[in-house]
Design an enzyme around this catalytic site. Structure first.
Site: not given
Ligand code: AHR
Length: 512
Positions: A172, A291
């Site tokens: 990210e 994610e």
């Molecule tokens: O999954 C929780 C967080 O969400 C992770 O660390 C990050 O990559 C995202 O913003």
């Protein structure tokens, strides 16, 4: 109300990559400490790995697992987590304002993967670090021996290389919250140079570059375009992340968000193909949706959780029946994009926005979202069939993003009340239909036409529904779990089933 799904044996979209059903272990909250690793717990082995959690992870079915972050990786020095545990430094984790003991690191994770029937997807730190530390970690993990870093691994008790094939180039990096946040130009350059030295170190690896942290990011689209301009020839996947929530209790709109996920995927594919066309490349870039999940119940939990402590409880969403419907629908979206999305990681696996919960010193249990995931992972392999779906529709509106309640309004006009994916698995010869009835009040009769197949018996029909959409599971009671339904019978090449209101369903149909 009635609907239909029509498929034909020859009209296929693509093959499901088993890595579509991956998980995620980040050093944050109680994922590692008190989650998968709890020395002294009655169910832990001598290495501290909780066997009760491992049994649930195997049942969940996550053939790939991303590690060690997440936001955590952008401040992580991997060298802190290898070698004799007594020599490892405790360090401040700035991403989650916690103390990281480093008693669990790369080698312990690799041991855990073997027990969990999963393969690693390792992320390197491109926040505070760069190409040099990334290639050193790769040399430590994958080089057989005879070099400084590979011999250090052998000295640490791991004679054979770990042979980690899948690597993320940071996490990210478009987000201002990220340690070492970068512009697309800055990240694109460092990602390309890191990719080069990593592939020179081990040409057999695959690399994932960071896409946007969500479709709501102001830089979305432009970020992918610039990053891919630099990295297109060096990487194999671009990442994509998305979390949804229902902060204003707008359930019809909330359940439509898997269609927003579909739109997001198709937009990223469009940018990838546009860059590919500009570069006159024959390469088709694939997506890693590494994610995704529901995240909103636990917003604010950090206020009650002491900073700079080990395993401070964070993001411990307790999921409801309606969250299970959305998670099941998001899996349907992933399947229907299996031609371009090859990797998916539910975030995360244990305790932090997770299908599995644990109590320190106590039990481990399945959240409501566990069963749609485990059943899709178990039976969702094969060829995705193109579908023609006819069903009633509604205009869905949803206010509030998972992380910013009230600030984002999503319009999804003509949302189908039925969302489904149909998979043909030639061995053992079955079509598996995953379907969610988004109608909160009415059952939906669905007619499934399997053209080009000779449908046999319905092997099983699993359905997940509960009269209370806010029902949750606890350590003591699994209120939301699938049940075998009856009454779906094939006749003249057609299977009919009446899906309960607000239900997730899996029908396995024997085909000749
Ligand atoms: O999954 C929780 C967080 O969400 C992770 O660390 C990050 O990559 C995202 O913003």
């Amino acid at each position: 109300m009635s609907s239909s799904i029509t498929v034909h044996r020859k009209f296929t979209l693509g093959t499901v990559d088993p890595r579509l059903f991956g998980g995620f272990i980040e050093h944050m909250g109680r994922v590692v400490h008190e989650g998968i690793f709890e020395p002294g717990h009655p169910a832990a082995d001598p290495a501290g790995l909780r066997q009760d959690v491992l049994a649930l992870v195997r049942e969940l079915g996550t053939p790939v697992t991303r590690y060690p972050g997440g936001n955590f990786v952008s401040g992580y020095n991997w060298e802190d987590g290898v070698g004799p545990a007594k020599n490892r430094p405790a360090k401040l984790d700035l991403a989650w304002k916690a103390l990281e003991t480093n008693t669990f690191g790369t080698n312990e994770f690799m041991d855990w993967c073997k027990h969990a029937n999963t393969t690693p997807m390792m992320a390197v730190n491109l926040g505070t670090r760069g190409p040099d530390e990334a290639r050193n970690l790769l040399e430590y993990c994958n080089h057989p021996g005879g070099s400084y870093w590979s011999d250090l691994r052998r000295k640490h008790g791991y004679e054979q290389p770990h042979n980690i094939k899948l690597w993320c180039l940071g996490n990210e990096m478009d987000g201002p919250w990220q340690i070492g946040h970068k512009t697309a130009q800055e990240y694109g350059r460092v990602a390309a140079e890191t990719a080069k030295v990593m592939k020179w170190t081990d040409p057999s690896i695959e690399l994932v570059a960071c896409g946007s942290s969500g479709s709501h990011m102001p830089t979305f689209g432009a970020w992918e375009d610039t990053v891919l301009e630099h990295t297109y020839d060096h990487i194999d996947y671009i990442s994509i992340h998305r979390y949804y929530g229902n902060p204003k209790d707008e359930t019809p709109g909330y359940l439509a968000l898997s269609d927003e996920m579909d739109r997001f995927i198709k937009n990223v594919v469009a940018v990838c193909d546009s860059v590919g066309a500009r570069k006159k490349s024959t390469k088709k870039l694939m997506l890693s949706f590494d994610e995704w999940n529901v995240w909103f119940h636990s917003i604010g939990q950090e206020k009650n959780s002491p900073e700079w402590s080990v395993a401070r409880p964070l993001l411990e969403d307790v999921y409801t029946m309606e969250d299970a419907l959305l998670v099941g629908s998001m899996l349907i979206t992933l399947l229907n994009n299996a031609d371009r999305v090859k990797i998916g990681c539910i975030a995360q696996t244990v305790n932090v926005i997770a299908p599995i919960m644990t109590r320190k010193g106590g039990g481990a249990w399945r959240q409501t979202i566990f069963s749609p995931f485990s059943l899709t992972s178990k039976y969702g392999g094969g060829e995705v069939l193109r579908q023609v779906v006819e069903c009633p529709r509604y205009d869905a509106v949803h206010t509030g993003d998972a992380l910013s309640p009230g600030s984002i309004v999503t319009h999804l006009p003509h949302t189908p009340l039925l969302t489904s994916a149909s998979i043909y698995n030639a061995e053992p010869g079955e079509v598996v239909v995953f379907a969610v009835n988004r109608d909160l009040a009415n059952a939906q009769e669905v007619r499934i036409d399997l053209l080009g197949f000779a449908p046999g018996a319905v092997i099983e029909w699993q359905t997940l529904h509960h009269a209370d959409l806010k029902a949750v599971n606890t350590e003591d009671e699994e209120r939301v779990k699938p049940a075998q339904a009856q009454g779906a019978t094939p006749a003249a090449g057609v299977v009919k089933a009446v899906l309960p209101a607000a239900s997730w369903n899996m029908l396995r149909i024997k085909v000749g």
